[in-house]
Scaffold this active site. Structure first.
Site, PDB file in Angstrom:
ATOM      1  N   TYR A 212       0.822  -1.209   0.000  1.00 63.30           N
ATOM      2  CA  TYR A 212       0.000   0.000   0.000  1.00 63.30           C
ATOM      3  C   TYR A 212       0.854   1.257   0.000  1.00 63.30           C
ATOM      4  O   TYR A 212       2.016   1.267   0.419  1.00 63.30           O
ATOM      5  CB  TYR A 212      -0.906   0.034   1.237  1.00 63.30           C
ATOM      6  CG  TYR A 212      -0.110   0.240   2.508  1.00 63.30           C
ATOM      7  CD1 TYR A 212       0.075   1.512   3.039  1.00 63.30           C
ATOM      8  CD2 TYR A 212       0.502  -0.831   3.152  1.00 63.30           C
ATOM      9  CE1 TYR A 212       0.839   1.709   4.169  1.00 63.30           C
ATOM     10  CE2 TYR A 212       1.267  -0.643   4.283  1.00 63.30           C
ATOM     11  CZ  TYR A 212       1.431   0.631   4.793  1.00 63.30           C
ATOM     12  OH  TYR A 212       2.205   0.822   5.900  1.00 63.30           O
ATOM     13  N   PHE A 222       1.988   9.862   3.155  1.00 64.85           N
ATOM     14  CA  PHE A 222       2.208   9.821   4.600  1.00 64.85           C
ATOM     15  C   PHE A 222       2.646   8.445   5.077  1.00 64.85           C
ATOM     16  O   PHE A 222       3.140   8.306   6.197  1.00 64.85           O
ATOM     17  CB  PHE A 222       0.968  10.278   5.376  1.00 64.85           C
ATOM     18  CG  PHE A 222      -0.270   9.451   5.144  1.00 64.85           C
ATOM     19  CD1 PHE A 222      -0.482   8.276   5.844  1.00 64.85           C
ATOM     20  CD2 PHE A 222      -1.221   9.869   4.229  1.00 64.85           C
ATOM     21  CE1 PHE A 222      -1.623   7.521   5.630  1.00 64.85           C
ATOM     22  CE2 PHE A 222      -2.369   9.121   4.009  1.00 64.85           C
ATOM     23  CZ  PHE A 222      -2.570   7.936   4.710  1.00 64.85           C
ATOM     24  N   ASP A 223       2.490   7.417   4.252  1.00 68.09           N
ATOM     25  CA  ASP A 223       2.953   6.081   4.638  1.00 68.09           C
ATOM     26  C   ASP A 223       2.975   5.189   3.405  1.00 68.09           C
ATOM     27  O   ASP A 223       2.167   5.368   2.475  1.00 68.09           O
ATOM     28  CB  ASP A 223       2.032   5.479   5.700  1.00 68.09           C
ATOM     29  CG  ASP A 223       2.661   4.285   6.399  1.00 68.09           C
ATOM     30  OD1 ASP A 223       3.886   4.076   6.247  1.00 68.09           O
ATOM     31  OD2 ASP A 223       1.938   3.558   7.099  1.00 68.09           O
ATOM     32  N   ILE A 255      -8.616   0.857   9.582  1.00 70.17           N
ATOM     33  CA  ILE A 255      -9.683   1.813   9.304  1.00 70.17           C
ATOM     34  C   ILE A 255     -10.802   1.126   8.521  1.00 70.17           C
ATOM     35  O   ILE A 255     -10.583   0.172   7.768  1.00 70.17           O
ATOM     36  CB  ILE A 255      -9.159   3.049   8.553  1.00 70.17           C
ATOM     37  CG1 ILE A 255      -8.486   2.670   7.241  1.00 70.17           C
ATOM     38  CG2 ILE A 255      -8.226   3.856   9.435  1.00 70.17           C
ATOM     39  CD1 ILE A 255      -8.076   3.863   6.398  1.00 70.17           C
ATOM     40  N   TYR A 281     -10.047   8.415   9.745  1.00 72.84           N
ATOM     41  CA  TYR A 281      -9.669   8.855  11.085  1.00 72.84           C
ATOM     42  C   TYR A 281     -10.580   9.931  11.645  1.00 72.84           C
ATOM     43  O   TYR A 281     -10.315  10.475  12.706  1.00 72.84           O
ATOM     44  CB  TYR A 281      -8.210   9.320  11.070  1.00 72.84           C
ATOM     45  CG  TYR A 281      -7.307   8.250  10.533  1.00 72.84           C
ATOM     46  CD1 TYR A 281      -7.185   7.031  11.189  1.00 72.84           C
ATOM     47  CD2 TYR A 281      -6.598   8.437   9.350  1.00 72.84           C
ATOM     48  CE1 TYR A 281      -6.372   6.035  10.688  1.00 72.84           C
ATOM     49  CE2 TYR A 281      -5.788   7.446   8.848  1.00 72.84           C
ATOM     50  CZ  TYR A 281      -5.678   6.245   9.516  1.00 72.84           C
ATOM     51  OH  TYR A 281      -4.884   5.246   9.013  1.00 72.84           O
ATOM     52  N   PHE A 298      -5.563   5.668  -1.035  1.00 74.83           N
ATOM     53  CA  PHE A 298      -4.655   4.538  -0.883  1.00 74.83           C
ATOM     54  C   PHE A 298      -4.503   3.808  -2.210  1.00 74.83           C
ATOM     55  O   PHE A 298      -5.501   3.480  -2.864  1.00 74.83           O
ATOM     56  CB  PHE A 298      -5.170   3.552   0.171  1.00 74.83           C
ATOM     57  CG  PHE A 298      -4.918   3.976   1.584  1.00 74.83           C
ATOM     58  CD1 PHE A 298      -3.699   3.736   2.193  1.00 74.83           C
ATOM     59  CD2 PHE A 298      -5.901   4.621   2.305  1.00 74.83           C
ATOM     60  CE1 PHE A 298      -3.469   4.129   3.499  1.00 74.83           C
ATOM     61  CE2 PHE A 298      -5.682   5.019   3.613  1.00 74.83           C
ATOM     62  CZ  PHE A 298      -4.462   4.776   4.204  1.00 74.83           C
TER      63      PHE A 298
END
Length: 327
Positions: A212, A222-223, A255, A281, A298
């Site tokens: 991912y 962010f990731d 999530i 979130y 994503f």
């Protein structure tokens, strides 16, 4: 997208200022006042609400930006009597500013190391550059601490309400600017299957293995489980493994957008999920760069599906993709 425009404007500001001569201040501090709005400057005890970009002089790498969060940062101006402060330090920068001002500062790391006795940070060589724009000046004056912070809380409540009201616009702008035609579920999840897999779809209780990359709608990563991309985006953390994440759907907390979205994919599929904050979130946001009411994007590859018992507990609502941040 508003944040992208703001970030670009700030980046242009930084580039333009870097081509001009900086003035020399105490302690090796270099500065360029881009705009002086003529307002009263901050003093010890005051607080400033600022938009700020922080860059390292090592390859001009981006260290942090408030534009990613869409929320300003509150800077507390410490009195000169606080031990450890010195002329030309971080605190000194903001005492040069008032409401409506903008400036670029270069903080001298050699001076900081000499004055504080702390080693220089590993992410920079000689300077860290701060591009700052002051949104609001909270003056301490005769206010009690409780009154001052009540004003700040009220201010941030309005800022967060603005994020809430702007969420749908961010999603629409992202889809439009990327010329996407996603499918949409009843919950609000939107998805595009870019490559259809040939295996089974996972169900509650199954274990999935997923590559991912998580992004904000302004494109900020962010990731990611991809080490090459992590390095490119200045997100690489040598302390974490870069490999597909493995978890049980409905048992291990992720999530809600992932719980729902992964069950739509066949093993081997590659897809894009556009996840509203209600499935992410929410009003709390997440650690790092995920603001309250932030829609997320994503890029997903469903590497494997391992059949489970077919039963699962109701998924919880975590602070990150899993209970702990992945990077």
């Amino acid at each position: 997208m508003k944040k992208s425009i703001l970030f670009l404007s700030a980046a242009v500001l930084l580039s333009a200022a870097s081509c001009q001569n900086f003035k020399k201040g105490d302690g090796g501090l270099e500065y360029k006042i881009v705009k002086d709005a003529g307002a009263e400057k901050a003093v010890g005890g005051d607080l400033l609400s600022v938009d700020m970009i922080i860059n390292s002089d090592r390859n001009d790498s981006l260290l942090n930006s408030t534009y990613d969060m869409g929320l300003p940062q509150i800077v507390n101006i410490a009195p000169d009597s606080i031990p450890g402060l010195y002329a030309g330090d971080y605190n000194s920068m903001f005492k040069m500013l008032g409401e409506g001002d903008s400036a670029v500062f270069r903080l001298n790391l050699d001076t900081m190391a000499a004055k504080t006795g702390q080693p220089k940070p590993e992410f920079a060589d000689k300077f860290v550059t701060f591009t700052v724009k002051v949104r609001k000046h909270f003056k301490k004056g005769e206010l009690t601490d409780s009154a001052l912070y009540a004003d700040i809380n009220k201010y941030f409540e309005a800022e967060i309400e603005g994020l809430k009201n702007g969420e749908e616009g961010k999603i629409t702008a992202y889809i439009s600017s990327n010329k996407l035609e996603p499918k949409k579920t009843a919950s609000g999840l939107q998805y595009i299957v870019k490559e259809e897999g040939k295996g089974d779809k996972p169900a509650l209780g199954d274990t999935v293995v997923v590559h991912y990359t998580g992004k904000l709608t302004n494109g900020t990563v962010f990731d990611t489980s991809d080490p090459v991309l992590a390095k490119k985006e200045n997100q690489f953390n040598p302390m974490r493994p870069y490999e597909p994440i493995r978890f049980s759907i409905g048992n291990d907390p992720v999530i809600q957008g992932w719980t729902e979205g992964l069950q739509l994919l066949n093993k081997g599929s590659k897809a894009t999920f556009i996840i509203p904050s209600s499935l992410g979130y929410g009003e709390r946001g997440g650690q790092g760069k995920i603001a309250p009411y932030a829609p997320l994007v994503f890029e997903i590859e469903l590497v494997d599906v391992i059949k489970g018992t077919g039963t699962a507990a109701a998924p919880s609502f975590p602070d990150q993709i899993s209970n702990e941040p992945l990077n």
